[in-house]
Write a protein that holds these residues in place. Structure first.
Motif, PDB file in Angstrom:
ATOM      1  N   SER A 226      15.129  -1.519 -16.010  1.00 61.14           N
ATOM      2  CA  SER A 226      14.660  -1.129 -14.685  1.00 61.14           C
ATOM      3  C   SER A 226      13.554  -2.090 -14.269  1.00 61.14           C
ATOM      4  O   SER A 226      12.556  -2.247 -14.972  1.00 61.14           O
ATOM      5  CB  SER A 226      14.132   0.306 -14.705  1.00 61.14           C
ATOM      6  N   VAL A 227      13.730  -2.710 -13.127  1.00 58.98           N
ATOM      7  CA  VAL A 227      12.845  -3.790 -12.686  1.00 58.98           C
ATOM      8  C   VAL A 227      12.284  -3.454 -11.312  1.00 58.98           C
ATOM      9  O   VAL A 227      13.017  -3.047 -10.407  1.00 58.98           O
ATOM     10  CB  VAL A 227      13.621  -5.118 -12.603  1.00 58.98           C
ATOM     11  N   GLU A 228      10.967  -3.616 -11.143  1.00 57.44           N
ATOM     12  CA  GLU A 228      10.340  -3.501  -9.829  1.00 57.44           C
ATOM     13  C   GLU A 228       9.943  -4.905  -9.369  1.00 57.44           C
ATOM     14  O   GLU A 228       9.101  -5.543 -10.000  1.00 57.44           O
ATOM     15  CB  GLU A 228       9.111  -2.597  -9.890  1.00 57.44           C
ATOM     16  N   PRO A 229      10.559  -5.414  -8.308  1.00 59.91           N
ATOM     17  CA  PRO A 229      10.290  -6.788  -7.881  1.00 59.91           C
ATOM     18  C   PRO A 229       8.870  -6.987  -7.368  1.00 59.91           C
ATOM     19  O   PRO A 229       8.346  -6.167  -6.612  1.00 59.91           O
ATOM     20  CB  PRO A 229      11.321  -7.013  -6.760  1.00 59.91           C
ATOM     21  N   PHE A 230       8.259  -8.058  -7.791  1.00 59.19           N
ATOM     22  CA  PHE A 230       6.914  -8.437  -7.359  1.00 59.19           C
ATOM     23  C   PHE A 230       6.982  -8.949  -5.926  1.00 59.19           C
ATOM     24  O   PHE A 230       7.676  -9.917  -5.640  1.00 59.19           O
ATOM     25  CB  PHE A 230       6.393  -9.522  -8.303  1.00 59.19           C
TER      26      PHE A 230
END
Length: 213
Positions: free
Chosen positions: A120-124
């Protein structure tokens, strides 16, 4: 500033192939994947050292050395910037990488001793609009000048203003909606486990989208 697959890609490219031989359990695969990401992005080496049997000094040298390689790849050496500003950017990039937000999910059997793992990735997104802000700041500075400086002085001024804006944004980072990137932990022909570079590049692009730079 041109994004070169982002900084962590070079770190990951070297680190992913260092796991020892032998079979892995699902728990092992999850731990291994997290150790690679934590070492590459966060500079946290404990688990990475366990998996690779390397020393902390070796892990840090690899991490720091690849940041230096990234600086060279980004073209900083040819800009005529002061040593002080160049070093400031080096520290800035290290701090930016550490802002990566991800969660490593459970490993699932994919057959042939391989495992898939959902990350699970939260984009910068902190740098959205950065180019416009830099341009406005530079235009305002140039308007107030009575003499036109040489190219090195212009580069120093432009990159100093960009550094100041980036440092502010990194201090209060923002993120987009979480997405999922699936990676595969698998053995090569010698039984050495690794994560394919294409998977890691996809992760990197999701964490630090190029259209935000």
């Amino acid at each position: 500033m041109k994004k070169r697959g982002l900084l962590a890609v070079l770190l990951i490219a070297v680190m992913t192939l260092l796991c020892g031989c032998g079979g892995m359990s699902a728990e092992d695969a999850q731990s291994y994947a997290k150790s690679i990401m934590d070492a590459s992005y966060k500079g946290e080496f404990d688990k990475y050292i366990e998996w690779t049997k390397s020393s902390e000094e070796e892990a840090k040298e690899l991490y720091e050395g690849n940041i230096d390689a990234t600086m060279q790849e980004a073209g900083f050496a040819g800009l005529g910037l002061s040593d002080e500003l160049t070093e400031s950017y080096r520290e800035l990039f290290l701090n930016m990488i550490k802002q990566a937000k991800y969660e490593v999910g459970e490993a699932k059997d994919a057959g042939d001793k391989a495992y898939t793992i959902d990350i699970s990735v939260e984009p910068f997104t902190a740098f959205e609009g950065l180019q416009d802000e830099v341009q406005a700041a530079v235009t305002a500075e140039m308007t107030s000048m009575t003499e036109v400086p040489d190219q090195n002085a212009i580069n120093e001024m432009v990159f100093q203003k960009m550094y100041d804006l980036m440092a502010e944004k990194i201090a209060s980072p923002t993120y987009g909606e979480a997405t999922t990137v699936t990676i595969t932990v698998k053995p090569d022909s010698d039984g050495v486990y690794y994560i394919d570079q294409t998977d890691m590049t996809a992760l990197d692009d999701a964490l630090f989208p190029s259209d935000n730079f």
